[in-house]
Design an enzyme around this catalytic site. Structure first.
Site, PDB file in Angstrom:
ATOM      1  N   ARG A 117      33.567  54.823   8.254  1.00 54.70           N
ATOM      2  CA  ARG A 117      32.455  54.231   9.216  1.00 54.70           C
ATOM      3  C   ARG A 117      30.904  54.322   8.714  1.00 54.70           C
ATOM      4  O   ARG A 117      30.116  54.392   9.402  1.00 54.70           O
ATOM      5  CB  ARG A 117      32.317  55.035  10.564  1.00 54.70           C
ATOM      6  CG  ARG A 117      33.636  54.574  11.428  1.00 54.70           C
ATOM      7  CD  ARG A 117      33.713  55.236  12.658  1.00 54.70           C
ATOM      8  NE  ARG A 117      34.913  55.026  13.290  1.00 54.70           N
ATOM      9  CZ  ARG A 117      35.910  56.047  13.273  1.00 54.70           C
ATOM     10  NH1 ARG A 117      35.567  56.941  12.756  1.00 54.70           N
ATOM     11  NH2 ARG A 117      37.033  55.627  14.136  1.00 54.70           N
ATOM     12  N   LYS A 139      21.545  43.645   3.031  1.00 57.48           N
ATOM     13  CA  LYS A 139      22.577  42.596   3.653  1.00 57.48           C
ATOM     14  C   LYS A 139      23.914  42.687   2.561  1.00 57.48           C
ATOM     15  O   LYS A 139      23.780  42.717   1.460  1.00 57.48           O
ATOM     16  CB  LYS A 139      22.180  41.165   3.438  1.00 57.48           C
ATOM     17  CG  LYS A 139      21.073  40.660   4.599  1.00 57.48           C
ATOM     18  CD  LYS A 139      21.040  39.284   4.360  1.00 57.48           C
ATOM     19  CE  LYS A 139      19.988  38.544   5.605  1.00 57.48           C
ATOM     20  NZ  LYS A 139      19.622  37.194   5.227  1.00 57.48           N
ATOM     21  N   GLU A 181      15.458  32.123  -7.621  1.00 55.46           N
ATOM     22  CA  GLU A 181      14.873  32.973  -6.553  1.00 55.46           C
ATOM     23  C   GLU A 181      13.416  33.597  -6.461  1.00 55.46           C
ATOM     24  O   GLU A 181      12.849  33.808  -5.543  1.00 55.46           O
ATOM     25  CB  GLU A 181      16.068  34.157  -6.437  1.00 55.46           C
ATOM     26  CG  GLU A 181      17.366  33.695  -5.860  1.00 55.46           C
ATOM     27  CD  GLU A 181      17.334  33.429  -4.496  1.00 55.46           C
ATOM     28  OE1 GLU A 181      16.467  33.662  -3.781  1.00 55.46           O
ATOM     29  OE2 GLU A 181      18.571  33.224  -3.781  1.00 55.46           O
ATOM     30  N   LYS A 223      10.110  40.888  -1.256  1.00 55.10           N
ATOM     31  CA  LYS A 223      11.182  41.284  -0.517  1.00 55.10           C
ATOM     32  C   LYS A 223      11.031  42.440   0.420  1.00 55.10           C
ATOM     33  O   LYS A 223      11.669  42.263   1.518  1.00 55.10           O
ATOM     34  CB  LYS A 223      12.413  41.042  -1.396  1.00 55.10           C
ATOM     35  CG  LYS A 223      13.909  41.546  -0.754  1.00 55.10           C
ATOM     36  CD  LYS A 223      14.677  40.187  -0.662  1.00 55.10           C
ATOM     37  CE  LYS A 223      15.770  40.391   0.262  1.00 55.10           C
ATOM     38  NZ  LYS A 223      16.934  40.076  -0.140  1.00 55.10           N
ATOM     39  N   GLU A 233      16.360  39.802  10.263  1.00 49.67           N
ATOM     40  CA  GLU A 233      16.177  38.498  10.355  1.00 49.67           C
ATOM     41  C   GLU A 233      16.037  37.917  11.434  1.00 49.67           C
ATOM     42  O   GLU A 233      16.522  36.680  11.863  1.00 49.67           O
ATOM     43  CB  GLU A 233      17.352  37.688   9.479  1.00 49.67           C
ATOM     44  CG  GLU A 233      16.902  36.248   9.224  1.00 49.67           C
ATOM     45  CD  GLU A 233      18.090  35.827   8.048  1.00 49.67           C
ATOM     46  OE1 GLU A 233      18.530  36.281   7.131  1.00 49.67           O
ATOM     47  OE2 GLU A 233      18.497  34.488   8.492  1.00 49.67           O
ATOM     48  N   ARG A 237      12.094  37.349   8.254  1.00 48.56           N
ATOM     49  CA  ARG A 237      12.898  37.215   7.211  1.00 48.56           C
ATOM     50  C   ARG A 237      13.525  35.824   7.023  1.00 48.56           C
ATOM     51  O   ARG A 237      14.006  35.686   6.021  1.00 48.56           O
ATOM     52  CB  ARG A 237      14.131  38.376   7.239  1.00 48.56           C
ATOM     53  CG  ARG A 237      14.831  38.813   6.134  1.00 48.56           C
ATOM     54  CD  ARG A 237      15.738  39.844   6.291  1.00 48.56           C
ATOM     55  NE  ARG A 237      16.606  40.136   4.944  1.00 48.56           N
ATOM     56  CZ  ARG A 237      17.342  41.183   4.763  1.00 48.56           C
ATOM     57  NH1 ARG A 237      17.160  42.340   5.476  1.00 48.56           N
ATOM     58  NH2 ARG A 237      18.071  41.031   3.620  1.00 48.56           N
ATOM     59  N   ASN A 241      15.076  32.132   3.211  1.00 49.43           N
ATOM     60  CA  ASN A 241      16.380  31.402   3.240  1.00 49.43           C
ATOM     61  C   ASN A 241      15.733  29.861   2.599  1.00 49.43           C
ATOM     62  O   ASN A 241      16.497  29.003   2.950  1.00 49.43           O
ATOM     63  CB  ASN A 241      17.034  31.094   4.586  1.00 49.43           C
ATOM     64  CG  ASN A 241      17.863  32.325   5.070  1.00 49.43           C
ATOM     65  OD1 ASN A 241      18.103  33.050   4.172  1.00 49.43           O
ATOM     66  ND2 ASN A 241      17.661  32.613   6.369  1.00 49.43           N
ATOM     67  N   HIS A 244      18.049  27.621   1.169  1.00 47.04           N
ATOM     68  CA  HIS A 244      19.354  28.207   1.373  1.00 47.04           C
ATOM     69  C   HIS A 244      20.272  27.170   2.509  1.00 47.04           C
ATOM     70  O   HIS A 244      21.330  27.297   2.506  1.00 47.04           O
ATOM     71  CB  HIS A 244      19.623  29.344   1.841  1.00 47.04           C
ATOM     72  CG  HIS A 244      19.001  30.411   0.888  1.00 47.04           C
ATOM     73  ND1 HIS A 244      17.878  30.497   0.089  1.00 47.04           N
ATOM     74  CD2 HIS A 244      20.046  31.365   0.372  1.00 47.04           C
ATOM     75  CE1 HIS A 244      18.049  31.473  -0.790  1.00 47.04           C
ATOM     76  NE2 HIS A 244      18.885  32.121  -0.598  1.00 47.04           N
ATOM     77  N   HIS A 248      23.585  26.240   0.705  1.00 48.00           N
ATOM     78  CA  HIS A 248      24.935  26.726   1.143  1.00 48.00           C
ATOM     79  C   HIS A 248      25.736  25.691   1.324  1.00 48.00           C
ATOM     80  O   HIS A 248      26.727  25.779   1.016  1.00 48.00           O
ATOM     81  CB  HIS A 248      24.512  27.527   2.330  1.00 48.00           C
ATOM     82  CG  HIS A 248      24.314  29.101   2.126  1.00 48.00           C
ATOM     83  ND1 HIS A 248      23.990  29.746   3.264  1.00 48.00           N
ATOM     84  CD2 HIS A 248      24.184  29.792   0.976  1.00 48.00           C
ATOM     85  CE1 HIS A 248      23.793  31.134   2.730  1.00 48.00           C
ATOM     86  NE2 HIS A 248      23.830  31.173   1.427  1.00 48.00           N
ATOM     87  N   HIS A 261      24.775  30.631  -7.327  1.00 54.38           N
ATOM     88  CA  HIS A 261      23.942  30.597  -5.995  1.00 54.38           C
ATOM     89  C   HIS A 261      22.516  30.253  -6.432  1.00 54.38           C
ATOM     90  O   HIS A 261      22.303  29.177  -5.549  1.00 54.38           O
ATOM     91  CB  HIS A 261      24.064  32.098  -5.400  1.00 54.38           C
ATOM     92  CG  HIS A 261      23.222  32.036  -4.239  1.00 54.38           C
ATOM     93  ND1 HIS A 261      23.548  31.365  -3.127  1.00 54.38           N
ATOM     94  CD2 HIS A 261      22.176  32.978  -3.869  1.00 54.38           C
ATOM     95  CE1 HIS A 261      22.660  31.841  -2.069  1.00 54.38           C
ATOM     96  NE2 HIS A 261      21.603  32.742  -2.663  1.00 54.38           N
TER      97      HIS A 261
HETATM   98  N1  GLY Z   1      18.723  36.681   0.523  1.00 51.33           N
HETATM   99  C1  GLY Z   1      18.062  36.535   1.894  1.00 51.33           C
HETATM  100  C2  GLY Z   1      17.801  37.663   2.444  1.00 51.33           C
HETATM  101  O1  GLY Z   1      18.131  38.883   2.111  1.00 51.33           O
HETATM  102  O2  GLY Z   1      17.449  37.974   3.740  1.00 51.33           O
END
Ligand code: GLY
Length: 390
Positions: A117, A139, A181, A223, A233, A237, A241, A244, A248, A261
């Site tokens: 957990r 994330k 990035e 970041k 997010e 946040r 993206n 993205h 994606h 990516h």
């Molecule tokens: N890679 C985008 C984020 O971490 O929100």
């Protein structure tokens, strides 16, 4: 060396940038931790295993190998790793070190979030993409058949240890994939970083230590600030993206096998930039500069055989994830973006077609398409986001 605090409701920690840091990692693993499980790939371990091993001398640790590859970033692999942890005597006092690129940071982080957990995690990213993005911000997760990163958790680490020396052995392609990035960070929030990427192009590609340290620090600072303002997010946040939405779709359409990516994000940033001319009033000069800098750090793999209709269908199938609407992060100028929804399908189609064919004309301005802009009262909805700093 720089340290950037990430302050979230779950945990506060530093992302630390320091050459040679891998061999000093032990200082960031609490003395109270039980068995340290290092999740990595064989390639990374061959290159940097000795440095981490010497750092962990005297500690109880076990190395768990993940075979690597976006297609293997699946729940079944997490289960295999967790079983190995139990067999090795892992318990609630154990700690995971995720040691590798973005995929290892995602899967190792998710393993830590769910084992017993939730146990502590230290991220040691070894690719540029992981250092400036994947490893910072908590994330973690795996892919489902139906989509990328659809199963996971926010699990903030105790620390992110960024050792730019690790980049020396990175392939040119992997390095450039990470640079996209960094370009993203410049476009969304840092005009100075963007100018640095323009003006020091050759030094950046040659991996000059001074400029590499600067771009990593600039991207990690952004970041850390963004995640600290909005861990989950809900709002700010989302600017991370940029590129993205279409990126994606491109990755999924090519079964995660043709584009790294960062390369897919590069294509997505071009599509979003072309879309932004009409939808977010991006000035022509900024539009050209963004397209040019993306090309200058290219190329990305050939786009032949990619059908615009298939990408559009992928975007539609993603709709369910955000209240039934496709959202784009669109630049308003270099250093500021808006999250936009309700962009008409024909505009999305044109932008993707132009990104696929390069019809905007390199070095020519984006002025040729300005006349296609809609009147102001017919623009899609712009969701205002706070801009901090720039
Ligand atoms: N890679 C985008 C984020 O971490 O929100």
């Amino acid at each position: 060396m720089p340290r950037f605090p990430v302050v979230t409701p779950q945990r506060s920690y530093d992302a630390i940038i320091e050459r040679g840091l891998i061999s000093r990692a032990s200082g960031y693993v609490p003395a109270s931790a039980g068995i340290v499980f290092v999740v990595t790939t064989e390639d990374v371990w061959k290159l940097f295993g000795a440095a981490l091993e010497s750092a962990l001398r005297g500690r109880s640790f076990k190395v768990l190998f993940f075979p690597g590859g976006e297609e293997r970033k699946r729940l079944s692999e997490v289960e295999k790793l967790a079983e190995q942890m139990v067999e090795a005597g892992g318990d609630r006092t154990s700690l995971v070190i995720a040691f590798g690129g973005g995929i290892v940071n995602d899967i190792g982080g998710f393993l830590a979030s769910a084992f017993m957990r939730g146990i502590p995690l230290v991220q040691i990213p070894t690719t540029l993409l992981a250092q400036v993005d994947a490893a910072v911000g908590g994330k973690t997760g795996v892919n489902l058949v139906s989509g990328k990163n659809l199963f996971g958790a926010f699990h903030q680490p105790l620390a992110v240890l960024i050792d730019p020396d690790a980049l020396a052995t990175l392939s040119d392609r992997e390095y450039r994939a990470g640079l996209y990035e960094v370009i993203k960070c410049g476009v969304i929030r840092d005009p100075e970083l963007f100018r640095l990427l323009e003006s020091r192009h050759d030094d950046v590609l040659a991996r000059g230590p001074e400029v590499v340290d600067r771009i990593i620090a600039a991207a990690v600072r952004i970041k850390a600030e963004v995640v600290s303002a909005d861990e989950r997010e809900g709002d700010l946040r989302r600017i991370l993206n940029f590129g993205h939405t279409v990126g994606h779709a491109l990755e999924a359409e090519t079964a995660y096998s043709r584009f790294l990516h960062g390369e897919a994000v590069a294509f997505g940033m071009k599509a979003a930039t072309l879309l932004a001319r009409g939808a977010a009033e991006l000035p022509d000069a900024d539009c050209s500069r963004i397209l040019d800098v993306i090309d200058d750090y290219g190329p990305i793999p050939a786009l032949d055989g990619i059908a615009v209709d298939r990408l559009l269908a992928r975007l539609q199938s993603d709709k369910k994830t955000l209240k039934g609407k496709v959202h784009f992060v669109l630049p308003e100028r270099i250093g500021a973006v808006r999250v936009v929804s309700g962009v008409p399908d024909n505009e999305i189609r044109s932008a993707i077609e132009e990104a696929l064919t390069g019809l905007w004309g390199r070095m020519s301005s984006c002025a040729a398409v300005v006349n296609r802009r809609r009147p102001i009262n017919n623009r899609p909805q712009l969701n205002k986001l706070p801009h901090i700093g720039h």
